[in-house]
Scaffold this active site. Sequence first.
Site, PDB file in Angstrom:
ATOM      1  N   SER A   1      53.158   5.540  17.295  1.00 37.45           N
ATOM      2  CA  SER A   1      52.064   4.561  17.382  1.00 37.45           C
ATOM      3  C   SER A   1      52.186   3.604  16.205  1.00 37.45           C
ATOM      4  O   SER A   1      52.718   3.970  15.152  1.00 37.45           O
ATOM      5  CB  SER A   1      50.719   5.280  17.299  1.00 37.45           C
TER       6      SER A   1
ATOM      7  N   TYR B   1      45.223  11.050  12.425  1.00 39.41           N
ATOM      8  CA  TYR B   1      45.937  10.547  13.617  1.00 39.41           C
ATOM      9  C   TYR B   1      47.151   9.711  13.187  1.00 39.41           C
ATOM     10  O   TYR B   1      48.278   9.953  13.642  1.00 39.41           O
ATOM     11  CB  TYR B   1      45.008   9.719  14.518  1.00 39.41           C
TER      12      TYR B   1
ATOM     13  N   LEU C   1      47.547  -1.536  20.444  1.00 39.61           N
ATOM     14  CA  LEU C   1      46.396  -1.449  21.349  1.00 39.61           C
ATOM     15  C   LEU C   1      46.831  -1.385  22.817  1.00 39.61           C
ATOM     16  O   LEU C   1      47.485  -2.298  23.307  1.00 39.61           O
ATOM     17  CB  LEU C   1      45.517  -2.687  21.130  1.00 39.61           C
TER      18      LEU C   1
ATOM     19  N   ASP D   1      50.103  23.498  28.302  1.00 39.46           N
ATOM     20  CA  ASP D   1      49.241  23.084  27.184  1.00 39.46           C
ATOM     21  C   ASP D   1      50.130  23.042  25.939  1.00 39.46           C
ATOM     22  O   ASP D   1      50.711  24.058  25.543  1.00 39.46           O
ATOM     23  CB  ASP D   1      48.111  24.108  27.024  1.00 39.46           C
TER      24      ASP D   1
ATOM     25  N   PHE E   1      49.810   6.717  29.827  1.00 33.65           N
ATOM     26  CA  PHE E   1      51.247   6.404  29.716  1.00 33.65           C
ATOM     27  C   PHE E   1      52.091   7.410  30.517  1.00 33.65           C
ATOM     28  O   PHE E   1      53.005   7.019  31.240  1.00 33.65           O
ATOM     29  CB  PHE E   1      51.746   6.493  28.265  1.00 33.65           C
TER      30      PHE E   1
ATOM     31  N   PRO F   1      53.539   2.001  20.171  1.00 35.25           N
ATOM     32  CA  PRO F   1      52.693   0.915  20.687  1.00 35.25           C
ATOM     33  C   PRO F   1      51.435   0.724  19.856  1.00 35.25           C
ATOM     34  O   PRO F   1      50.962   1.642  19.176  1.00 35.25           O
ATOM     35  CB  PRO F   1      52.298   1.392  22.098  1.00 35.25           C
TER      36      PRO F   1
HETATM   37  N1  LIG Z   1      46.476   4.165  24.243  1.00 36.89           N
HETATM   38  C1  LIG Z   1      46.872   3.689  23.075  1.00 36.89           C
HETATM   39  O1  LIG Z   1      46.323   2.698  22.576  1.00 36.89           O
HETATM   40  C2  LIG Z   1      48.029   4.332  22.352  1.00 36.89           C
HETATM   41  C3  LIG Z   1      48.679   3.567  21.377  1.00 36.89           C
HETATM   42  C4  LIG Z   1      49.755   4.131  20.698  1.00 36.89           C
HETATM   43  C5  LIG Z   1      50.177   5.406  20.991  1.00 36.89           C
HETATM   44  N2  LIG Z   1      49.528   6.143  21.935  1.00 36.89           N
HETATM   45  C6  LIG Z   1      50.039   7.508  22.184  1.00 36.89           C
HETATM   46  O2  LIG Z   1      50.581   7.554  23.486  1.00 36.89           O
HETATM   47  C7  LIG Z   1      50.424   8.859  24.047  1.00 36.89           C
HETATM   48  C8  LIG Z   1      49.713   8.758  25.377  1.00 36.89           C
HETATM   49  O3  LIG Z   1      48.462   8.137  25.197  1.00 36.89           O
HETATM   50  P1  LIG Z   1      47.571   7.598  26.400  1.00 36.89           P
HETATM   51  O4  LIG Z   1      46.980   6.313  25.940  1.00 36.89           O
HETATM   52  O5  LIG Z   1      48.310   7.651  27.670  1.00 36.89           O
HETATM   53  O6  LIG Z   1      46.376   8.693  26.366  1.00 36.89           O
HETATM   54  P2  LIG Z   1      45.644   9.493  27.552  1.00 36.89           P
HETATM   55  O7  LIG Z   1      45.398   8.612  28.735  1.00 36.89           O
HETATM   56  O8  LIG Z   1      44.458  10.146  26.905  1.00 36.89           O
HETATM   57  O9  LIG Z   1      46.711  10.591  27.977  1.00 36.89           O
HETATM   58  C9  LIG Z   1      47.044  11.636  27.101  1.00 36.89           C
HETATM   59  C10 LIG Z   1      47.839  12.693  27.845  1.00 36.89           C
HETATM   60  O10 LIG Z   1      48.142  13.736  26.915  1.00 36.89           O
HETATM   61  C11 LIG Z   1      47.814  14.965  27.498  1.00 36.89           C
HETATM   62  N3  LIG Z   1      47.428  15.971  26.511  1.00 36.89           N
HETATM   63  C12 LIG Z   1      46.508  15.879  25.514  1.00 36.89           C
HETATM   64  N4  LIG Z   1      46.411  17.056  24.871  1.00 36.89           N
HETATM   65  C13 LIG Z   1      47.280  17.906  25.485  1.00 36.89           C
HETATM   66  C14 LIG Z   1      47.627  19.268  25.310  1.00 36.89           C
HETATM   67  N5  LIG Z   1      47.050  20.054  24.364  1.00 36.89           N
HETATM   68  N6  LIG Z   1      48.551  19.816  26.124  1.00 36.89           N
HETATM   69  C15 LIG Z   1      49.141  19.067  27.094  1.00 36.89           C
HETATM   70  N7  LIG Z   1      48.848  17.784  27.319  1.00 36.89           N
HETATM   71  C16 LIG Z   1      47.921  17.220  26.516  1.00 36.89           C
HETATM   72  C17 LIG Z   1      46.679  14.678  28.486  1.00 36.89           C
HETATM   73  O11 LIG Z   1      46.735  15.618  29.544  1.00 36.89           O
HETATM   74  P3  LIG Z   1      45.682  16.810  29.785  1.00 36.89           P
HETATM   75  O12 LIG Z   1      44.383  16.385  29.196  1.00 36.89           O
HETATM   76  O13 LIG Z   1      45.641  16.964  31.289  1.00 36.89           O
HETATM   77  O14 LIG Z   1      46.311  17.975  29.122  1.00 36.89           O
HETATM   78  C18 LIG Z   1      47.071  13.296  28.991  1.00 36.89           C
HETATM   79  O15 LIG Z   1      47.929  13.417  30.104  1.00 36.89           O
HETATM   80  C19 LIG Z   1      49.682   9.675  22.980  1.00 36.89           C
HETATM   81  O16 LIG Z   1      50.613  10.400  22.221  1.00 36.89           O
HETATM   82  C20 LIG Z   1      49.003   8.607  22.129  1.00 36.89           C
HETATM   83  O17 LIG Z   1      48.763   9.058  20.829  1.00 36.89           O
HETATM   84  C21 LIG Z   1      48.477   5.624  22.631  1.00 36.89           C
END
Ligand SMILES: NC(=O)c1ccc[n+]([C@@H]2O[C@H](COP(=O)([O-])OP(=O)(O)OC[C@H]3O[C@@H](n4cnc5c(N)ncnc54)[C@H](OP(=O)(O)O)[C@@H]3O)[C@@H](O)[C@H]2O)c1
Length: 254
Positions: free
Chosen positions: A139, A152, A184, A59, A17, A182
């Site tokens: 979420s 979570y 899934l 971080d 995202f 969001p």
């Molecule tokens: N995908 C889904 O189905 C979904 C649904 C609802 C909500 N969400 C939420 O949407 C957000 C983004 O999810 P996504 O699907 O895009 O996941 P993703 O592709 O795994 O991306 C997660 C991002 O968070 C960063 N991150 C994780 N831990 C971190 C830390 N300690 N410090 C700094 N950055 C950190 C990662 O960067 P680095 O690893 O480079 O640090 C990465 O850029 C999250 O909050 C997730 O809970 C996702």
Amino acid sequence: MTHPLKTVLVTGATAGFGHAIALRLVKDGFRVIATGRRLERLDALAKEAGENLLPFQLDMTDLDAVKALPGSLPQGWQQVDVLINNAGLALGLEKAWETKPADWEQMIATNVTGLVEITRALLPGMVERNAGHVISLGSTAGIYPYPGANVYGATKAFVDQFMRNLRSDLLGKQVRATNIAPGLCGGSEFSQVRLGDDAKAAAFYDKTKPLLPEDIAETVAWVLKLPPHVNINQIEMMPTCQASAGLAVDRSMA
Ligand SMILES: NC(=O)c1ccc[n+]([C@@H]2O[C@H](COP(=O)([O-])OP(=O)(O)OC[C@H]3O[C@@H](n4cnc5c(N)ncnc54)[C@H](OP(=O)(O)O)[C@@H]3O)[C@@H](O)[C@H]2O)c1
């Protein structure tokens, strides 16, 4: 662009995202500070986006670094008008009593403590200027429980209520607060991170048409471009192939 809010900080812009949001907002004419832990990803993003994107390694669990914002940003980038609290993760799908304590701690440190601290670091500037917007990624896991979501889901319920409470505190200020929740969503690293296994992560989306990071970016762009007197409090969004479909009943006890 005539939008009064010019500089956006996106957390977690190295994947999923955050990556899509950063690219979309640069395209829409914003200046974007893209943060995350993986610097090489941020540098690649900066190459793709051009001079209106600043890669900044951060971080979210390094609270000294988070609290040092915005003063640690380079000159010319210290006025953050919009904060997008996107960095976050889920770890595991085990039952509560089978999970690793370190996984719970990591989720709370990132999704709750990091999010709260960066908001605390950047919100005073917005309030002082009487202009700004905080958008957080919650979420549907924070609304609907499901097996294995335990901590979570609870972190995302925290995000929802934190954003609603921010709205209460911000009444009377031209600073907006929005939670986007969001369901899934594919095309990100979320399930690889959660399950630690590419094949299992791919199977999770088998025969589905999930939301995509670009759908989330489109939603963020829309929420942001609404006129300043409009505040979207919460958006719950799912792919059409997903719904909350009733409570489960255990019939093995009779
Ligand atoms: N995908 C889904 O189905 C979904 C649904 C609802 C909500 N969400 C939420 O949407 C957000 C983004 O999810 P996504 O699907 O895009 O996941 P993703 O592709 O795994 O991306 C997660 C991002 O968070 C960063 N991150 C994780 N831990 C971190 C830390 N300690 N410090 C700094 N950055 C950190 C990662 O960067 P680095 O690893 O480079 O640090 C990465 O850029 C999250 O909050 C997730 O809970 C996702």
